[in-house]
Write a protein that holds these residues in place. Structure first.
Motif, PDB file in Angstrom:
ATOM      1  N   TYR A 107       0.822  -0.853  -0.342  1.00  0.00           N
ATOM      2  CA  TYR A 107       0.063  -0.387   0.220  1.00  0.00           C
ATOM      3  C   TYR A 107       0.778   1.456  -0.032  1.00  0.00           C
ATOM      4  CZ  TYR A 107      -3.601   3.051   1.542  1.00  0.00           C
ATOM      5  OH  TYR A 107      -5.155   3.930   1.618  1.00  0.00           O
ATOM      6  N   ASP A 108       0.851   2.072  -1.240  1.00  0.00           N
ATOM      7  CA  ASP A 108       1.692   3.719  -1.269  1.00  0.00           C
ATOM      8  C   ASP A 108       0.626   4.242  -0.955  1.00  0.00           C
ATOM      9  OD1 ASP A 108       3.669   2.472  -2.701  1.00  0.00           O
ATOM     10  OD2 ASP A 108       1.789   2.741  -4.521  1.00  0.00           O
ATOM     11  N   VAL A 109       1.944   5.459   0.575  1.00  0.00           N
ATOM     12  CA  VAL A 109       1.186   6.063   1.210  1.00  0.00           C
ATOM     13  C   VAL A 109       1.848   7.407   1.824  1.00  0.00           C
ATOM     14  CG1 VAL A 109       1.328   5.009   3.903  1.00  0.00           C
ATOM     15  CG2 VAL A 109      -0.339   6.969   3.154  1.00  0.00           C
ATOM     16  N   ALA A 110       1.511   8.233   1.337  1.00  0.00           N
ATOM     17  CA  ALA A 110       2.590   9.570   1.905  1.00  0.00           C
ATOM     18  C   ALA A 110       4.485   9.220   1.558  1.00  0.00           C
ATOM     19  CB  ALA A 110       2.471  10.007   3.758  1.00  0.00           C
ATOM     20  N   ASP A 111       4.253   8.946   0.191  1.00  0.00           N
ATOM     21  CA  ASP A 111       5.977   8.570  -0.208  1.00  0.00           C
ATOM     22  C   ASP A 111       7.019   7.835   0.690  1.00  0.00           C
ATOM     23  OD1 ASP A 111       5.444  10.990  -2.274  1.00  0.00           O
ATOM     24  OD2 ASP A 111       6.243  12.523  -0.869  1.00  0.00           O
ATOM     25  N   SER A 112       5.526   6.463   0.659  1.00  0.00           N
ATOM     26  CA  SER A 112       6.371   5.752   1.693  1.00  0.00           C
ATOM     27  C   SER A 112       5.981   4.679   1.112  1.00  0.00           C
ATOM     28  CB  SER A 112       5.981   5.853   3.616  1.00  0.00           C
ATOM     29  OG  SER A 112       6.620   5.077   3.834  1.00  0.00           O
ATOM     30  N   GLN A 113       6.257   3.335   2.778  1.00  0.00           N
ATOM     31  CA  GLN A 113       4.932   1.957   1.489  1.00  0.00           C
ATOM     32  C   GLN A 113       4.884   1.081   2.811  1.00  0.00           C
ATOM     33  OE1 GLN A 113       7.298  -0.346  -1.303  1.00  0.00           O
ATOM     34  NE2 GLN A 113       6.017   0.096  -3.150  1.00  0.00           N
ATOM     35  N   LEU A 114       3.338   0.441   3.013  1.00  0.00           N
ATOM     36  CA  LEU A 114       3.158  -0.473   4.140  1.00  0.00           C
ATOM     37  C   LEU A 114       3.038  -1.929   3.534  1.00  0.00           C
ATOM     38  CD1 LEU A 114       2.876  -1.142   6.921  1.00  0.00           C
ATOM     39  CD2 LEU A 114       0.779  -0.255   6.316  1.00  0.00           C
ATOM     40  N   SER A 115       3.869  -2.648   3.894  1.00  0.00           N
ATOM     41  CA  SER A 115       3.301  -4.205   3.413  1.00  0.00           C
ATOM     42  C   SER A 115       2.633  -4.244   3.731  1.00  0.00           C
ATOM     43  CB  SER A 115       5.013  -5.075   3.844  1.00  0.00           C
ATOM     44  OG  SER A 115       5.061  -5.759   2.806  1.00  0.00           O
ATOM     45  N   VAL A 116       1.379  -5.082   3.283  1.00  0.00           N
ATOM     46  CA  VAL A 116      -0.014  -5.482   3.913  1.00  0.00           C
ATOM     47  C   VAL A 116       0.096  -6.691   3.802  1.00  0.00           C
ATOM     48  CG1 VAL A 116      -2.694  -5.746   4.258  1.00  0.00           C
ATOM     49  CG2 VAL A 116      -0.544  -3.838   3.229  1.00  0.00           C
ATOM     50  N   TYR A 117      -0.108  -7.774   5.509  1.00  0.00           N
ATOM     51  CA  TYR A 117      -0.526  -9.651   4.986  1.00  0.00           C
ATOM     52  C   TYR A 117      -2.156  -9.558   6.110  1.00  0.00           C
ATOM     53  CZ  TYR A 117       4.721 -10.026   4.642  1.00  0.00           C
ATOM     54  OH  TYR A 117       5.702  -9.677   3.639  1.00  0.00           O
ATOM     55  N   ASN A 118      -2.894 -10.471   4.863  1.00  0.00           N
ATOM     56  CA  ASN A 118      -3.838 -10.801   6.110  1.00  0.00           C
ATOM     57  C   ASN A 118      -3.688 -12.637   5.370  1.00  0.00           C
ATOM     58  OD1 ASN A 118      -6.538 -11.488   6.777  1.00  0.00           O
ATOM     59  ND2 ASN A 118      -7.528 -11.231   4.557  1.00  0.00           N
ATOM     60  N   THR A 119      -4.344 -13.284   7.043  1.00  0.00           N
ATOM     61  CA  THR A 119      -4.305 -14.432   6.918  1.00  0.00           C
ATOM     62  C   THR A 119      -5.817 -15.240   7.925  1.00  0.00           C
ATOM     63  OG1 THR A 119      -3.040 -16.792   6.957  1.00  0.00           O
ATOM     64  CG2 THR A 119      -2.850 -14.860   9.049  1.00  0.00           C
ATOM     65  N   HIS A 120      -5.696 -16.721   7.953  1.00  0.00           N
ATOM     66  CA  HIS A 120      -6.704 -17.243   8.973  1.00  0.00           C
ATOM     67  C   HIS A 120      -5.843 -18.243   8.993  1.00  0.00           C
ATOM     68  CE1 HIS A 120     -11.026 -18.193   9.061  1.00  0.00           C
ATOM     69  NE2 HIS A 120     -10.494 -18.720  10.558  1.00  0.00           N
ATOM     70  N   LEU A 121      -5.723 -19.097   9.742  1.00  0.00           N
ATOM     71  CA  LEU A 121      -5.042 -19.522  10.815  1.00  0.00           C
ATOM     72  C   LEU A 121      -6.333 -21.191  10.916  1.00  0.00           C
ATOM     73  CD1 LEU A 121      -1.963 -18.529  12.887  1.00  0.00           C
ATOM     74  CD2 LEU A 121      -2.489 -19.134  10.060  1.00  0.00           C
ATOM     75  N   SER A 122      -5.774 -22.173  10.841  1.00  0.00           N
ATOM     76  CA  SER A 122      -6.580 -23.544  11.555  1.00  0.00           C
ATOM     77  C   SER A 122      -7.384 -23.693  12.749  1.00  0.00           C
ATOM     78  CB  SER A 122      -5.514 -24.460  10.862  1.00  0.00           C
ATOM     79  OG  SER A 122      -5.246 -24.608   9.125  1.00  0.00           O
ATOM     80  N   PHE A 123      -8.197 -23.843  12.817  1.00  0.00           N
ATOM     81  CA  PHE A 123      -8.330 -23.898  14.349  1.00  0.00           C
ATOM     82  C   PHE A 123      -7.791 -25.029  15.008  1.00  0.00           C
ATOM     83  CE2 PHE A 123     -11.854 -25.824  11.767  1.00  0.00           C
ATOM     84  CZ  PHE A 123     -12.093 -26.945  11.656  1.00  0.00           C
ATOM     85  N   GLU A 124      -7.619 -26.581  14.541  1.00  0.00           N
ATOM     86  CA  GLU A 124      -7.556 -27.509  15.092  1.00  0.00           C
ATOM     87  C   GLU A 124      -6.571 -27.420  16.365  1.00  0.00           C
ATOM     88  OE1 GLU A 124      -9.210 -28.185  10.560  1.00  0.00           O
ATOM     89  OE2 GLU A 124      -8.077 -26.961  11.090  1.00  0.00           O
ATOM     90  N   THR A 125      -5.035 -27.171  16.137  1.00  0.00           N
ATOM     91  CA  THR A 125      -4.510 -27.548  17.183  1.00  0.00           C
ATOM     92  C   THR A 125      -3.560 -26.607  17.038  1.00  0.00           C
ATOM     93  OG1 THR A 125      -2.774 -28.787  15.118  1.00  0.00           O
ATOM     94  CG2 THR A 125      -4.472 -30.431  16.658  1.00  0.00           C
ATOM     95  N   PRO A 126      -2.865 -26.234  17.992  1.00  0.00           N
ATOM     96  CA  PRO A 126      -1.544 -25.372  18.133  1.00  0.00           C
ATOM     97  C   PRO A 126      -0.279 -25.883  17.516  1.00  0.00           C
ATOM     98  CG  PRO A 126      -2.584 -25.284  20.579  1.00  0.00           C
ATOM     99  CD  PRO A 126      -2.587 -26.668  19.574  1.00  0.00           C
ATOM    100  N   ALA A 127       0.008 -27.081  17.328  1.00  0.00           N
ATOM    101  CA  ALA A 127       0.894 -27.287  16.077  1.00  0.00           C
ATOM    102  C   ALA A 127       0.695 -26.810  14.749  1.00  0.00           C
ATOM    103  CB  ALA A 127       1.445 -28.447  16.748  1.00  0.00           C
TER     104      ALA A 127
END
Length: 229
Positions: A107-127
């Protein structure tokens, strides 16, 4: 100094959410970037193009399919005031009942950039989630853009200690100073309910964190303000 209002929101697509109300919420909160999870596209339960309906005229969007579902697609999406570029989707190599992905864009903003990630992890186990976090962090560490944010439903519902898998170098909006129980229903399999988060690199400052209290999902939207020099 770039300044952005960002949020993460699991909209619970299985409960047929009110897309117009979600758009009004994003607009009312003056959000620049939102990571959304559990969003449908042309499914039997939600027959429209939900990302386009939520975006309306206010936002651009990037959709990432996780699975085929009910004649359509189900996954995650990033909404943004300006178009993202350098967009890609990564499918985790390990997952439970549903294939899971993360998406990325710049995302470009004010002569700079922000790297944007979006995720949804699995619900089954912490491992399982730890393995997915490792894949996500590999991408974040290899990313040449210096300022980064990760938005998502991480499903870390067994212990707050699960968040340690992110390592010591990232700042958690949910949990570093206060825990926000973003999942509002109660489930006997869950031990903690602060499962949605906004993660930033140390060179990004956060302020004015809040929970949106509108009841539009079984999750509450977590939002905060970012700035950097």
């Amino acid at each position: 100094m770039p300044q952005l209002r960002v949020a993460t929101f699991n909209i619970a697509g299985g409960h047929q959410p009110d897309v117009a109300a979600i758009n009004r919420l994003f607009t009312a909160e003056n959000l620049d970037i939102i990571g959304v999870q559990e969003i449908d596209r042309q499914t039997i339960r939600n027959p429209g193009d939900m990302p386009a309906q939520i975006a309306s005229a206010n936002y651009h969007f990037e959709f990432a399919k996780a699975i085929d579902l009910m004649g359509g697609e189900y996954g995650i999406a990033i909404f943004s005031r300006r178009p993202l570029h350098q967009v890609y989707i990564h499918s985790y190599t390990v997952y439970g009942e549903e294939r899971r992905v993360f998406q990325h864009g710049v995302y470009d903003v004010a002569d700079s950039q922000l790297s944007v990630y979006n995720t949804h992890l699995s619900f089954e186990t912490p491992a399982l989630r730890q393995q997915q976090v490792a894949e996500l962090l590999d991408a974040v560490k290899a990313d040449p853009v210096p300022h980064k944010v990760i938005l998502g439903d991480f499903n870390m519902d067994q212990d707050h200690v699960e968040w340690d898998s992110l390592g010591p170098d990232l700042h958690r909006v949910n949990g570093d100073h206060e825990w926000y129980d973003t999942f509002t229903w109660r489930d006997a399999t869950m031990k903690v309910y602060a499962i949605d988060n906004i993660i930033v690199t140390p060179n990004v400052r956060v302020a004015h964190t809040k929970i949106a209290t509108q009841i539009l999902s079984d999750h509450q939207m977590l939002e905060t303000e970012l700035d950097w020099t």
